[in-house]
Write an enzyme that holds these catalytic residues in place. Sequence first.
Site, short mmCIF file in Angstrom:
data_model
loop_
_atom_site.label_atom_id
_atom_site.label_comp_id
_atom_site.label_asym_id
_atom_site.label_seq_id
_atom_site.Cartn_x
_atom_site.Cartn_y
_atom_site.Cartn_z
N ARG A 80 0.84 -1.20 0.00
CA ARG A 80 0.00 0.00 0.00
C ARG A 80 0.87 1.25 0.00
O ARG A 80 0.66 2.18 -0.77
CB ARG A 80 -0.93 -0.03 1.21
CG ARG A 80 -1.80 1.22 1.34
CD ARG A 80 -1.19 2.11 2.40
NE ARG A 80 -1.98 3.33 2.56
CZ ARG A 80 -1.44 4.50 2.80
NH1 ARG A 80 -0.14 4.65 2.88
NH2 ARG A 80 -2.18 5.55 2.95
N HIS A 115 3.19 6.08 -2.27
CA HIS A 115 4.35 6.98 -2.19
C HIS A 115 5.38 6.79 -3.30
O HIS A 115 6.21 7.68 -3.49
CB HIS A 115 5.02 6.83 -0.82
CG HIS A 115 4.11 7.17 0.31
ND1 HIS A 115 3.62 8.44 0.54
CD2 HIS A 115 3.55 6.39 1.27
CE1 HIS A 115 2.83 8.43 1.59
NE2 HIS A 115 2.76 7.20 2.06
#
Length: 88
Positions: free
Chosen positions: A77, A82
């Site tokens: 995730r 990111h």
Amino acid sequence: MSEIRDPRIFLEDMLTSAEKIASYAQGTTPDELFKHQAIVDAILYNLLVLGEAAKGIPQEIRTANPEISWRSITGMRDKIIHQYWGIS
């Protein structure tokens, strides 16, 4: 203030997302799958939901279930969010 949720709801979210991912990918090869950007986007979205829900699971439940790779789930995730440019 953040909402407090029952861990069972997070687990249900994880299961639902995993089922959706499996159904979207069912019967395709990776090469075929990546020809359909909408399906790839749907899978990525559900990976995000799965990882975010895993972050909501209390540590005592994680510890009691070491066979689940919690860090891998939440780490995926984090990578999608990111470091999205590195997803392949």
